[in-house]
Design an enzyme around this catalytic site. Sequence first.
Site, PDB file in Angstrom:
ATOM      1  N   TYR A 222      32.497   9.806 -28.507  1.00  0.00           N
ATOM      2  CA  TYR A 222      32.980  11.173 -28.300  1.00  0.00           C
ATOM      3  C   TYR A 222      34.483  11.162 -28.058  1.00  0.00           C
ATOM      4  CZ  TYR A 222      33.263  10.185 -23.271  1.00  0.00           C
ATOM      5  OH  TYR A 222      33.589   9.643 -22.040  1.00  0.00           O
ATOM      6  N   CYS A 223      35.089  12.313 -28.296  1.00  0.00           N
ATOM      7  CA  CYS A 223      36.492  12.529 -27.939  1.00  0.00           C
ATOM      8  C   CYS A 223      36.576  13.872 -27.223  1.00  0.00           C
ATOM      9  CB  CYS A 223      37.407  12.439 -29.155  1.00  0.00           C
ATOM     10  SG  CYS A 223      37.035  13.606 -30.485  1.00  0.00           S
ATOM     11  N   TRP A 224      37.688  14.573 -27.328  1.00  0.00           N
ATOM     12  CA  TRP A 224      37.848  15.813 -26.560  1.00  0.00           C
ATOM     13  C   TRP A 224      36.923  16.919 -27.078  1.00  0.00           C
ATOM     14  CZ3 TRP A 224      38.624  18.353 -22.467  1.00  0.00           C
ATOM     15  CH2 TRP A 224      39.027  19.689 -22.461  1.00  0.00           C
TER      16      TRP A 224
END
Length: 362
Positions: A105-107
């Site tokens: 995941y990222c932002w």
Amino acid sequence: MTELPFHRDRAESAVGTPLTLADIEAFDDVLDARSPSEFAEDHLPGATSAPVLDDEERALVGTIYKQRSAFEAKRAGAPLAAHNIARLIEERFAGKPRGWRPLVYCWRGGGRSGSLVHVLRQVGWDAVRLDGGYKAFRRQVVAELDSLPLQVPFRVVCGPTGSGKSRLLEALARAGAQVLDLEALAAHRGSVLGELPEAPQPSQKAFETSLWTLLSRFDRRRTVYVESESRKVGNLRVPDVLLGRMRESQCLRLESPTASRVRLLMEEYQHFVRSPAALAGKLDLLKDLHGAARIGEWKALAERGDWSGLVAQLLEGHYDPAYLRSLPRNYKGAQDAAALEVRDISPEGFDALARVALKDHG
């Protein structure tokens, strides 16, 4: 800042939110593709940092995006991301087996996690991207902290400062009880002198993620033991619904003679004995409540090395009056609660007390 840089293949997997803790723990690893500073502020339970852009690179790409264009930002970020992903595979992931299945995941679940997932899947690993990223997970944590505390029964451990509330929680956990130790999660003992040496408090977001993780894991049919905290533990705020639920719950009340409380506090606050200057700075924070003359008397006791005298005076002059004012106002069940007498402040003594608590009070 725009997410970047590679085109994401539609065939690449994505898991949606809301997530359960079981969903997260079903993966072999959880990889946070955000920058190290984003990871440090908060991250999914069990995640490790796998930055596609570091902090300086992220700031650079963000500046280009704002000052020039999205295309220029992607063109600048692509080689940076490609280099970082290659290094991650060479240095961290090269030994992973064919069946490795990480959640990434990222932002927002966009370019950074999409880029990492794309390359991992090209290698042959079953990497899965978290749809919505950390932002969606954070919204879920905030929302569920309004509902999860209502789903478990609490029993609140009350007692004056130094009576051993935290030690009883530790003993209850050793005995197999469900325990929510807010001070341990907050890295703070909950008073003006409660800051722990060499253990900075987590961010508010990280504290709330820890709460969400524990509350999600509890068996809703069994009692959860918690200490009678105030609205804030150090600089961190206890979520309103959790605090309200605690304050309406049944209590256990610890009773301990002053001499035992002094000994216990001297064991737990040895760092002030080693650093009287740090203690003096904390005592100065109480001047508005007690006046410069009283603070001067307490500092003089520390300077003379009369630690037991200082602790006894702090209990009598500061902690006990505050406790007697606040407890009946905030925890109305405390006055009529079953009392447990603390006779032995050793771990074995609190283990015995935990057995009594669990036998008599569930």
